[in-house]
Design a protein around this motif. Structure first.
Motif, short mmCIF file in Angstrom:
data_model
loop_
_atom_site.label_atom_id
_atom_site.label_comp_id
_atom_site.label_asym_id
_atom_site.label_seq_id
_atom_site.Cartn_x
_atom_site.Cartn_y
_atom_site.Cartn_z
N UNK A 304 -74.98 -39.78 56.90
CA UNK A 304 -75.30 -41.28 56.91
C UNK A 304 -75.73 -41.71 58.19
N UNK A 305 -75.12 -41.19 59.24
CA UNK A 305 -75.74 -41.31 60.84
C UNK A 305 -75.57 -40.00 61.36
N UNK A 306 -76.22 -39.71 62.55
CA UNK A 306 -76.18 -38.38 62.98
C UNK A 306 -74.92 -37.80 63.03
N UNK A 307 -73.90 -38.40 63.29
CA UNK A 307 -72.71 -37.60 63.47
C UNK A 307 -71.60 -37.75 62.04
N UNK A 308 -72.16 -38.44 61.16
CA UNK A 308 -71.35 -38.62 59.93
C UNK A 308 -71.86 -38.24 58.50
N UNK A 309 -71.17 -37.36 57.95
CA UNK A 309 -71.71 -37.02 56.53
C UNK A 309 -70.85 -37.38 55.58
N UNK A 310 -71.45 -38.08 54.53
CA UNK A 310 -70.74 -38.77 53.45
C UNK A 310 -70.48 -37.45 52.25
N UNK A 311 -68.97 -37.29 51.77
CA UNK A 311 -68.80 -36.30 50.84
C UNK A 311 -69.70 -36.76 49.46
N UNK A 312 -70.10 -35.83 48.67
CA UNK A 312 -71.14 -36.13 47.48
C UNK A 312 -70.14 -36.85 46.61
N UNK A 313 -69.05 -36.32 46.50
CA UNK A 313 -67.96 -36.96 45.58
C UNK A 313 -67.65 -38.64 45.79
N UNK A 314 -67.91 -39.10 46.98
CA UNK A 314 -67.76 -40.26 47.35
C UNK A 314 -68.66 -41.34 46.76
N UNK A 315 -69.73 -40.67 46.48
CA UNK A 315 -71.02 -41.50 45.76
C UNK A 315 -70.41 -42.30 44.53
N UNK A 316 -69.28 -41.71 43.79
CA UNK A 316 -68.74 -42.29 42.57
C UNK A 316 -68.25 -43.88 42.73
N UNK A 317 -68.13 -44.21 44.23
CA UNK A 317 -67.72 -45.37 44.53
C UNK A 317 -68.84 -46.44 44.03
N UNK A 318 -70.15 -46.21 44.16
CA UNK A 318 -71.19 -46.96 43.52
C UNK A 318 -71.08 -47.26 42.23
N UNK A 319 -70.43 -46.36 41.38
CA UNK A 319 -70.11 -46.66 39.93
C UNK A 319 -69.06 -47.69 39.85
N UNK A 397 -79.31 -41.01 45.10
CA UNK A 397 -78.43 -40.66 43.74
C UNK A 397 -77.83 -42.17 43.13
N UNK A 398 -77.73 -43.22 44.23
CA UNK A 398 -77.07 -44.52 43.86
C UNK A 398 -77.55 -45.15 42.85
N UNK A 399 -78.90 -45.07 42.30
CA UNK A 399 -79.22 -45.74 40.92
C UNK A 399 -78.69 -45.06 39.78
N UNK A 400 -78.36 -43.81 39.91
CA UNK A 400 -77.95 -43.29 38.58
C UNK A 400 -76.49 -43.51 38.44
N UNK A 401 -75.58 -43.90 39.41
CA UNK A 401 -74.37 -44.06 39.57
C UNK A 401 -74.45 -45.45 39.26
N UNK A 402 -75.31 -46.60 39.47
CA UNK A 402 -74.90 -47.85 39.38
C UNK A 402 -75.38 -48.12 37.94
N UNK A 403 -76.38 -47.32 37.25
CA UNK A 403 -76.71 -47.48 36.01
C UNK A 403 -75.51 -47.11 34.89
N UNK A 404 -74.83 -45.98 35.46
CA UNK A 404 -73.99 -45.64 34.46
C UNK A 404 -72.63 -46.84 34.58
N UNK A 405 -72.35 -47.25 35.63
CA UNK A 405 -71.53 -48.39 35.92
C UNK A 405 -71.81 -49.47 35.10
N UNK A 406 -73.14 -50.01 34.89
CA UNK A 406 -73.60 -50.76 33.90
C UNK A 406 -73.13 -50.38 32.54
N UNK A 407 -73.59 -49.31 32.23
CA UNK A 407 -73.22 -48.88 30.94
C UNK A 407 -71.86 -49.01 30.62
N UNK A 408 -70.98 -48.69 31.41
CA UNK A 408 -69.59 -48.59 31.53
C UNK A 408 -69.10 -50.20 31.08
#
Length: 514
Positions: A304-319, A397-408
């Motif tokens: 996200x920034x030089x010293x911080x990495x976001x775990x890939x599983x955390x992107x489910x937050x966007x759903x 990847x955010x769009x695919x999570x966001x679209x699935x949230x809409x489908x939900x």
């Protein structure tokens, strides 16, 4: 507990599976004997007990594993047993809460009052909204506390929150409308099957008014309205044909003669099954957020920034954020706009709403497949095959999570409302539990598809579609496969929805107000 990855994953999946099985037990008890109020009260108390044991397991010296150094804990049999006792008490408590809370909330609206009936549709939207608010807090604040403060606090805070929730639930006791439990729904279903087969040679009268029904205004099934006769599945009407031997008895044998309402209960359940089946593919698509989307994200740039990495599983937050965004948009903007054109007070029928969600889920798979195709082209073009993280931001990847949230918001909430409305009054908890099982079957189908695809794609000795190093794979093909299956599923759904006959209840619901 310092378990190995394989053991821990198996324990998680076993526990998750149990959480989708126990609702069948809780729903049966609610519809048959306890009623939804006492089922929620009993099982939520069990849930709090489970959370308390889990908190003690992580807090009390002697109950939590002894850790000699970082990541080196050695739990005793007592400690392991105490931990899993708490975990599975939570799974048991979930069994009474999941299928009953939404139904119990909807019970508070009077179907005979048009204003309340309109508000009931909004209730399902905001109920699902509140669940996702909780999920957002759990996956951010609580995860941070568990990781940085400790598991004792991480389990203790939700335990206290759940205790407050139970107190809040009991505080409204005098205000609730409660459905009277109608006895075992499984027994009534079996009676119709047996009676119709025992009278397989009997001819059904052309005048349906001649079919057996109680003369009283209320249904013979406690807590349920009478149901009007429908033409579909006419074979089961034989169970309601009154023969000469039935008339000679003081009281009818329920294994030989059933009321029209009882027959229509079975028909309603059978009509729901094809709609239920079409929800499995959607749940398979939804389950990719916890599996292949995570693996796809692991191959991308996590910084996200030089010293911080976001775990890939955390992107489910966007759903979750997507659901929180789309629920008010749907309820406040889309429904009033659609109402002008469809003339339906809810904007869309429940079946139309589900169909829209199925279409959106196809778009989600197309977006995920396109992203993977672009990523693999980058790998091929720059020879990134052995590179752990391709220089492409994970936030693509955010769009695919966001679209699935809409489908939900369209499909899952539509299913929640549809199964409640179309279930017989005395089987609403059971049908809500039935709708939840699509999630379990969706996960099972996803596992089956992955295994079949890997067996097929590795026959020539190649790495297959989903190898350990996805840079050598064809994950995009798996997403295309899910998109194709979703299109076929949508076609099947449209046929089933066109064939579907809505139940016809006679008279107001038999609510009992304590």
């Amino acid at each position: 507990m310092n378990e190995s990855s394989v053991v821990a994953v198996n324990n998680v999946t076993n526990w998750s599976g149990t959480c989708y099985v126990t609702p069948l037990l809780g729903a049966f008890l609610a519809d048959a004997y306890l009623g939804r109020y006492w089922t929620i009260a009993t099982f939520s108390t069990i849930y709090v007990l489970g959370m308390t044991l889990l908190t003690l397991s992580a807090s009390v010296h002697g109950l939590k594993p002894l850790c000699t150094q970082k990541d080196a804990c050695h739990p005793t049999e007592l400690q392991t047993g105490f931990f899993f006792a708490g975990l599975y008490l939570i799974a048991l408590g979930t069994g009474g809460i999941k299928p009953c809370v939404s139904s119990f909330g909807a019970d508070q609206f009077d179907d005979s009052d048009e204003v309340e009936k309109k508000h009931k549709s909004s209730f399902f939207n905001w109920f699902y909204f509140s669940i996702n608010i909780g999920a957002l807090v759990a996956s951010t604040v609580l995860v941070w506390i568990q990781t940085n403060v400790g598991w004792g606090w991480g389990f203790g805070i939700p335990a206290v929150a759940m205790a407050f929730a139970v107190v809040s639930f009991f505080s409204g006791t005098r205000l609730y409308r409660n459905q009277t439990p109608g006895g075992s729904p499984l027994t009534r279903i079996c009676q119709v099957f047996v009676a119709s087969f025992r009278k397989s040679g009997v001819e059904v009268p052309k005048d349906k008014c001649e079919l057996y029904e109680t003369v009283e205004e209320e249904s013979a099934v406690k807590g349920s309205r009478k149901l009007d006769h429908t033409k579909q599945l006419s074979f089961f009407d034989k169970a309601a044909v009154e023969t000469q031997s039935d008339r000679t008895k003081d009281s009818p044998d329920p294994w030989r003669l059933c009321t029209v309402t009882q027959v229509e209960e079975l028909k309603s359940i059978i009509r729901l099954l094809p709609i239920w089946a079409t929800g499995i593919i959607f749940s398979t698509v939804y389950s990719q957020m916890g599996t292949l989307f995570v693996l796809q994200g692991n191959t991308m740039n996590l910084k996200v920034i030089k010293s911080f990495e976001i775990p890939s599983a955390s992107l489910s937050l966007f759903d979750t954020i997507s659901v929180i965004f789309w629920v008010p948009v749907y309820d406040i903007i889309i429904v009033p706009f659609a109402r002008k054109y469809t003339k339906n007070k809810n904007g869309f029928t429940q079946l139309q709403r589900i169909a829209i969600g199925l279409v959106i889920s196809i778009v989600a798979m197309l977006v995920a497949g396109t992203l993977e195709m672009v990523r693999l082209n980058m790998v091929k073009e720059h020879n990134y095959y052995e590179l752990k993280h391709v220089p492409m931001s994970i936030f693509w990847q955010v769009p695919q999570y966001f679209i699935i949230g809409c489908a939900e918001v369209f499909t899952f909430i539509g299913q929640l409302e549809f199964f409640y409305e179309q279930a017989p009054d005395a089987m609403r908890s059971l049908c809500s539990a039935l709708s939840l099982t699509t999630a379990a079957f969706g996960n099972y189908l996803s596992t089956l598809l992955v295994n079949v695809v890997m067996d097929f794609s590795t026959r020539d000795g190649g790495p297959g579609w989903i190898p350990d190093n996805l840079n050598y794979g064809k994950l995009d093909c798996f997403f295309w496969l899910l998109a194709v299956l979703s299109v076929v599923n949508l076609g099947a759904y449209l046929l089933v929805a066109k064939w579907y006959t809505y139940k016809k209840a006679l008279g107001p619901s038999n609510d009992v107000i304590p």
